[in-house]
Every structure is written in C-alpha cells, then in structure tokens.
Write an enzyme that holds these catalytic residues in place. Structure first.
Site, PDB file in Angstrom:
ATOM      1  N   ASP A 183      69.135  73.657  19.957  1.00  0.00           N
ATOM      2  CA  ASP A 183      69.033  72.681  21.041  1.00  0.00           C
ATOM      3  C   ASP A 183      67.591  72.597  21.537  1.00  0.00           C
ATOM      4  O   ASP A 183      66.846  73.579  21.471  1.00  0.00           O
ATOM      5  CB  ASP A 183      69.974  73.124  22.183  1.00  0.00           C
ATOM      6  CG  ASP A 183      70.351  71.955  23.075  1.00  0.00           C
ATOM      7  OD1 ASP A 183      69.879  70.829  22.834  1.00  0.00           O
ATOM      8  OD2 ASP A 183      71.102  72.194  24.037  1.00  0.00           O
ATOM      9  N   GLY A 240      64.639  67.255  21.578  1.00  0.00           N
ATOM     10  CA  GLY A 240      64.201  66.099  22.360  1.00  0.00           C
ATOM     11  C   GLY A 240      63.186  66.508  23.418  1.00  0.00           C
ATOM     12  O   GLY A 240      62.141  65.859  23.587  1.00  0.00           O
ATOM     13  N   ARG A 241      63.486  67.601  24.130  1.00  0.00           N
ATOM     14  CA  ARG A 241      62.569  68.062  25.185  1.00  0.00           C
ATOM     15  C   ARG A 241      61.238  68.530  24.607  1.00  0.00           C
ATOM     16  O   ARG A 241      60.184  68.320  25.183  1.00  0.00           O
ATOM     17  CB  ARG A 241      63.230  69.185  26.010  1.00  0.00           C
ATOM     18  CG  ARG A 241      64.126  68.640  27.101  1.00  0.00           C
ATOM     19  CD  ARG A 241      65.069  69.698  27.601  1.00  0.00           C
ATOM     20  NE  ARG A 241      66.164  69.916  26.640  1.00  0.00           N
ATOM     21  CZ  ARG A 241      67.008  70.922  26.704  1.00  0.00           C
ATOM     22  NH1 ARG A 241      66.888  71.826  27.655  1.00  0.00           N
ATOM     23  NH2 ARG A 241      67.983  71.025  25.830  1.00  0.00           N
ATOM     24  N   HIS A 269      63.161  66.416  16.117  1.00  0.00           N
ATOM     25  CA  HIS A 269      64.144  66.737  15.070  1.00  0.00           C
ATOM     26  C   HIS A 269      63.438  67.106  13.760  1.00  0.00           C
ATOM     27  O   HIS A 269      63.874  68.016  13.053  1.00  0.00           O
ATOM     28  CB  HIS A 269      65.085  65.556  14.845  1.00  0.00           C
ATOM     29  CG  HIS A 269      65.942  65.217  16.035  1.00  0.00           C
ATOM     30  ND1 HIS A 269      66.591  66.184  16.776  1.00  0.00           N
ATOM     31  CD2 HIS A 269      66.247  64.030  16.623  1.00  0.00           C
ATOM     32  CE1 HIS A 269      67.264  65.594  17.756  1.00  0.00           C
ATOM     33  NE2 HIS A 269      67.070  64.300  17.691  1.00  0.00           N
ATOM     34  N   LEU A 305      71.071  84.250   0.605  1.00  0.00           N
ATOM     35  CA  LEU A 305      71.644  83.808   1.875  1.00  0.00           C
ATOM     36  C   LEU A 305      72.771  82.806   1.635  1.00  0.00           C
ATOM     37  O   LEU A 305      72.638  81.898   0.821  1.00  0.00           O
ATOM     38  CB  LEU A 305      70.551  83.135   2.727  1.00  0.00           C
ATOM     39  CG  LEU A 305      70.998  82.686   4.124  1.00  0.00           C
ATOM     40  CD1 LEU A 305      71.160  83.885   5.054  1.00  0.00           C
ATOM     41  CD2 LEU A 305      70.006  81.680   4.729  1.00  0.00           C
ATOM     42  N   ARG A 321      72.019  80.204  21.125  1.00  0.00           N
ATOM     43  CA  ARG A 321      71.789  78.814  21.558  1.00  0.00           C
ATOM     44  C   ARG A 321      70.429  78.739  22.224  1.00  0.00           C
ATOM     45  O   ARG A 321      70.140  79.499  23.157  1.00  0.00           O
ATOM     46  CB  ARG A 321      72.874  78.322  22.518  1.00  0.00           C
ATOM     47  CG  ARG A 321      72.627  76.851  22.880  1.00  0.00           C
ATOM     48  CD  ARG A 321      73.754  76.180  23.599  1.00  0.00           C
ATOM     49  NE  ARG A 321      73.471  74.741  23.684  1.00  0.00           N
ATOM     50  CZ  ARG A 321      74.365  73.791  23.761  1.00  0.00           C
ATOM     51  NH1 ARG A 321      75.644  74.078  23.761  1.00  0.00           N
ATOM     52  NH2 ARG A 321      73.998  72.521  23.837  1.00  0.00           N
TER      53      ARG A 321
END
Ligand code: FPP
Length: 238
Positions: free
Chosen positions: A18, A21-22, A35, A129, A186
């Site tokens: 998250d 955008g900021r 992004h 992985l 997060r």
C-alpha cells in the site's frame, strides 16, 4: 543465489503493498509512477525474501474492489501486470522462481490470461521462491468460489458435507497446496485486511509499517521478520 541464503525462521510471508499513490503524490508525479516504482520493488523483494530464507511470498497486486478505480489507473495497473508476466519469463528461469496467480483470472483480458498461463507453465517446475501474485483477488470471492466447487462435488456424491474437514475444504482454495502465511506485512500505515487471504491469515502475525510500498526494501523486510521472531505464537493455546 542459493549459497547466500539465510534462515530467518519463517516460511510464508504475505504482503499488502500500500502507499504507491501517496509516494507519487509526494513527488508531484502521477499515481501510475508510484505503481511502476512499486512493481520494481516487487522484483527486488522476491530476491531478498528468498535470500533471507523465505520459501513462499504472496502479494496483493489487484483486488476484486480495485476495478472501481478510474479506468486510466486500472489500465495502467493491467499494463504493469502484463509487462511483469512477460519480463518474468526470463527472470524466473534465472532465479529458479515459481510464479502463480491467485484470484479470478477469468475477468482479465484474454492476452493477460495467456501471459499468466505461459509464465505459470514455464516456471512450474522451479524450486526456488514460490511466488503468488493475487490479481482480481478477494478473500470472500475465493471462499465463495471454493464453496461453489464443493457444492458441485457434493451434488455428484464426491464429498460428504457432514464429514467435511477444514483441510478438505481448503483443497478448493486458490492457495490449496500452499501453507498458511506466518506473517502479513501491510505498508503505508493502514491497519486493515482489505479482503486479503482472510481464511489463510486467521492465525498469522500482522506487521504494520508507515513505510510506503515504493520505499520498502530488504532492511524493512528484516525489521518485519525481527518483529515476527519476537512474537510468541500460541494458535489459541496458552
Ligand atoms: C496500493 O497503493 C497498491 C495497489 C492497489 C497496487 C499494487 C500494485 C503494484 C505494486 C504494482 C503491480 C504489481 C506487480 C506484481 C507488477 P495505492 O494506490 O492504494 O496507494 P495510496 O493508498 O497511497 O493511494
């Protein structure tokens, strides 16, 4: 890569990435630049996670709710995912990484579905992985899709609803052969699950950081791991 591997003591990490955008806004850049930087971080974190001893990494790239974003942003995210599937064909070979997509891919454009299939198939036998990318993923949607498949099997007499166990039900999930995450990370200060792996995360440790996803790096991952290792997991016991 294998010889440098550490043993951080946990097997599966899930991440809600998250703050793209900021991150962009702070730099007076369009959201899509956030992004794009976020997707570069994904590539680096896959390598770092594996080198730290993590076997499974699952990231939330696009949720069932993200379709409500402006069309421009949805298109840009889909283009990034397209690019990711293509460039990962080579990289997954080099890194020995197995890539799978979880979520309902049937709603994605046909060419993206094809690229996903190609990458999943070409990386299926890799043993490094195990990397899961959640696209058009929603936890409630996954549970509902699992329940529908189960109901069909029950109608055919293949399973008995009365004797159904959690383990048997889990076989209908997108992550059926993948162990539950030990740790959820997060970024960006939000403290919500946002419909990410609700069944699988029932007993996981949660780590929240204010760092925005495009700024996330190996050091931040190590902090999350240190937090995990300081916890006493009791799974409902004492
Ligand atoms: C949340 O930030 C991020 C997303 C909705 C998309 C995550 C996608 C990527 C990191 C790139 C694509 C991934 C791959 C694997 C190529 P936000 O936009 O909600 O940020 P904000 O809360 O600051 O607005």
């Amino acid at each position: 890569m294998a010889e440098e591997r550490e043993n951080c003591g946990l097997q599966h990490v899930a991440i809600i990435m998250d703050g793209n955008g900021r991150w962009a806004k702070k730099r007076f850049l369009p959201r899509n630049a956030g992004h794009a930087q976020g997707s570069r971080v994904v590539e680096q974190i896959c390598e770092d996670a594996y080198n730290l001893g993590i076997k499974y990494l699952t990231i939330y790239a696009f949720s069932t709710e993200n379709w409500t974003r402006p069309k421009e942003e949805v298109d840009a995210l889909m283009d990034l995912l397209r690019k990711y599937m293509k460039t990962s064909l080579e990289r997954s070979k080099k890194n020995n990484m197995r890539v799978r997509v979880i979520g309902d891919v049937s709603r994605l454009d046909a060419d993206l579905q094809e690229s996903i299939r190609e990458l999943e198939q070409s990386s299926a036998n890799n043993t490094g992985l195990f990397f899961q990318v959640a696209i058009n993923y929603g936890g409630r949607d996954e549970i509902l899709r699992a329940a529908k498949k189960l109901a069909q099997d029950a109608a055919k007499g293949k399973v008995s609803p009365e004797q159904l166990t959690q383990e048997q039900f889990y076989r209908y999930f997108d992550t059926a052969d993948i162990p539950y995450p030990d740790l959820l990370i997060r970024t960006s200060g939000e403290k919500r699950l946002s419909n990410f792996l609700p069944w699988q995360l029932a007993y996981s440790e949660f780590y929240f950081t204010d760092v925005l996803w495009p700024d996330f790096n190996k050091k931040e991952l190590q902090k999350a791991i240190a937090y995990y290792n300081s916890r006493d997991r009791r799974f409902g016991g004492i």
